[in-house]
Design a protein around this motif. Structure first.
Motif, PDB file in Angstrom:
ATOM      1  N   LEU A   1       7.072  76.013  82.860  1.00 59.26           N
ATOM      2  CA  LEU A   1       6.126  75.480  83.847  1.00 59.26           C
ATOM      3  C   LEU A   1       6.870  74.962  85.076  1.00 59.26           C
ATOM      4  O   LEU A   1       6.474  75.246  86.215  1.00 59.26           O
ATOM      5  CB  LEU A   1       5.265  74.375  83.229  1.00 59.26           C
ATOM      6  N   GLU A   2       7.941  74.232  84.848  1.00 63.20           N
ATOM      7  CA  GLU A   2       8.724  73.700  85.968  1.00 63.20           C
ATOM      8  C   GLU A   2       9.238  74.835  86.860  1.00 63.20           C
ATOM      9  O   GLU A   2       9.152  74.753  88.092  1.00 63.20           O
ATOM     10  CB  GLU A   2       9.898  72.889  85.411  1.00 63.20           C
ATOM     11  N   GLN A   3       9.731  75.899  86.250  1.00 62.82           N
ATOM     12  CA  GLN A   3      10.248  77.022  87.026  1.00 62.82           C
ATOM     13  C   GLN A   3       9.118  77.795  87.710  1.00 62.82           C
ATOM     14  O   GLN A   3       9.276  78.269  88.835  1.00 62.82           O
ATOM     15  CB  GLN A   3      11.090  77.952  86.149  1.00 62.82           C
ATOM     16  N   ALA A   4       7.974  77.909  87.043  1.00 73.17           N
ATOM     17  CA  ALA A   4       6.824  78.585  87.652  1.00 73.17           C
ATOM     18  C   ALA A   4       6.373  77.851  88.906  1.00 73.17           C
ATOM     19  O   ALA A   4       5.937  78.473  89.878  1.00 73.17           O
ATOM     20  CB  ALA A   4       5.681  78.704  86.646  1.00 73.17           C
ATOM     21  N   GLN A   5       6.515  76.542  88.885  1.00 69.64           N
ATOM     22  CA  GLN A   5       6.107  75.753  90.052  1.00 69.64           C
ATOM     23  C   GLN A   5       7.027  75.971  91.247  1.00 69.64           C
ATOM     24  O   GLN A   5       6.634  75.745  92.376  1.00 69.64           O
ATOM     25  CB  GLN A   5       6.047  74.271  89.682  1.00 69.64           C
ATOM     26  N   THR A   6       8.239  76.457  90.999  1.00 63.24           N
ATOM     27  CA  THR A   6       9.145  76.749  92.116  1.00 63.24           C
ATOM     28  C   THR A   6       8.800  78.076  92.771  1.00 63.24           C
ATOM     29  O   THR A   6       9.144  78.297  93.928  1.00 63.24           O
ATOM     30  CB  THR A   6      10.626  76.827  91.655  1.00 63.24           C
ATOM     31  N   GLY A   7       8.185  78.984  91.998  1.00 67.33           N
ATOM     32  CA  GLY A   7       7.873  80.303  92.525  1.00 67.33           C
ATOM     33  C   GLY A   7       9.055  81.256  92.515  1.00 67.33           C
ATOM     34  O   GLY A   7       8.925  82.416  92.903  1.00 67.33           O
ATOM     35  N   ASP A   8      10.214  80.799  92.084  1.00 71.33           N
ATOM     36  CA  ASP A   8      11.428  81.623  92.059  1.00 71.33           C
ATOM     37  C   ASP A   8      11.366  82.539  90.837  1.00 71.33           C
ATOM     38  O   ASP A   8      11.534  82.099  89.696  1.00 71.33           O
ATOM     39  CB  ASP A   8      12.653  80.712  91.994  1.00 71.33           C
ATOM     40  N   GLN A   9      11.143  83.827  91.078  1.00 67.42           N
ATOM     41  CA  GLN A   9      10.950  84.770  89.986  1.00 67.42           C
ATOM     42  C   GLN A   9      12.164  84.876  89.063  1.00 67.42           C
ATOM     43  O   GLN A   9      12.002  85.042  87.848  1.00 67.42           O
ATOM     44  CB  GLN A   9      10.562  86.146  90.519  1.00 67.42           C
ATOM     45  N   ALA A  10      13.353  84.760  89.588  1.00 75.53           N
ATOM     46  CA  ALA A  10      14.555  84.841  88.753  1.00 75.53           C
ATOM     47  C   ALA A  10      14.599  83.649  87.788  1.00 75.53           C
ATOM     48  O   ALA A  10      14.917  83.807  86.601  1.00 75.53           O
ATOM     49  CB  ALA A  10      15.818  84.881  89.608  1.00 75.53           C
TER      50      ALA A  10
ATOM     51  N   PRO B   1       1.940  83.980  92.319  1.00 73.07           N
ATOM     52  CA  PRO B   1       2.512  82.705  91.892  1.00 73.07           C
ATOM     53  C   PRO B   1       1.491  81.748  91.277  1.00 73.07           C
ATOM     54  O   PRO B   1       1.805  81.045  90.315  1.00 73.07           O
ATOM     55  CB  PRO B   1       3.104  82.111  93.167  1.00 73.07           C
ATOM     56  N   ALA B   2       0.285  81.744  91.794  1.00 73.76           N
ATOM     57  CA  ALA B   2      -0.745  80.843  91.263  1.00 73.76           C
ATOM     58  C   ALA B   2      -1.129  81.247  89.834  1.00 73.76           C
ATOM     59  O   ALA B   2      -1.314  80.376  88.967  1.00 73.76           O
ATOM     60  CB  ALA B   2      -1.974  80.841  92.169  1.00 73.76           C
ATOM     61  N   GLN B   3      -1.237  82.542  89.579  1.00 72.83           N
ATOM     62  CA  GLN B   3      -1.570  83.003  88.232  1.00 72.83           C
ATOM     63  C   GLN B   3      -0.445  82.711  87.253  1.00 72.83           C
ATOM     64  O   GLN B   3      -0.691  82.323  86.111  1.00 72.83           O
ATOM     65  CB  GLN B   3      -1.865  84.505  88.228  1.00 72.83           C
ATOM     66  N   VAL B   4       0.784  82.903  87.692  1.00 71.44           N
ATOM     67  CA  VAL B   4       1.934  82.642  86.824  1.00 71.44           C
ATOM     68  C   VAL B   4       2.008  81.159  86.502  1.00 71.44           C
ATOM     69  O   VAL B   4       2.217  80.778  85.345  1.00 71.44           O
ATOM     70  CB  VAL B   4       3.240  83.164  87.463  1.00 71.44           C
TER      71      VAL B   4
END
Length: 160
Positions: free
Chosen positions: A128-137, A65-68
């Motif tokens: 970016l907003e979605q990456a911050q959630t960590g939700d892969q879907a 998640p941190a890399q994404v």
């Protein structure tokens, strides 16, 4: 005495304005550098898109998640950096060692290009907003949306 002060103030103001104009002109990149910088920006975005794709879409690399999030942050940063300024006069054709794949139509349709660019900026911000959630879907869906904004511009304005 008051007239002398006014003349001095006007001269200083004019001189400062000219100095700012000269500095701005000196900092404006050449057409060759504009092409080089925009290619570098888009290449860096592509590299970061590849990292997200490998982790979230293909699953060929373990999800971190941190890399994404870092990759999404880099993409959003470049997308929102004002890259449109790198499509200045003289950048519509190859210059020096720099080859451009921008089609001439791009330089004739700046309103459409601006719309496409704004769509990309919003999609990059959403990624970016979605990456911050960590939700892969959610990341996967936002990644697809961003990819579609890239494709929309490439299909119209990028030479193959």
């Amino acid at each position: 005495m008051n007239l002398t002060f006014t003349r001095t103030l006007c001269a200083l103001t004019l001189g400062a304005g000219m100095a700012v104009a000269l500095v701005a002109q000196a900092q404006s990149p050449s057409a060759e550098d504009q092409i080089k910088f925009r290619k570098a920006g888009y290449s860096f975005m592509s590299w970061n898109m590849g990292k997200i794709k490998a982790q979230v879409v293909d699953g060929s690399v373990a999800y971190d998640p941190a890399q994404v999030e870092a990759a999404a942050r880099a993409i959003a940063g470049i997308a929102n950096s004002g890259m449109g300024a790198l499509f200045g006069p003289g950048t519509d054709e190859d210059v020096g060692d720099q080859r451009t794949r921008a089609r001439p139509e791009l330089f004739q349709n700046f309103p459409d290009v601006a719309t496409l660019g704004n769509n990309m900026n919003r999609a990059a911000d959403n990624l970016l907003e979605q990456a911050q959630t960590g939700d892969q879907a959610k990341i996967r869906a936002a990644f697809g949306e961003l990819g579609q904004t890239c494709k929309a511009c490439h299909d119209k304005y990028r030479a193959r």
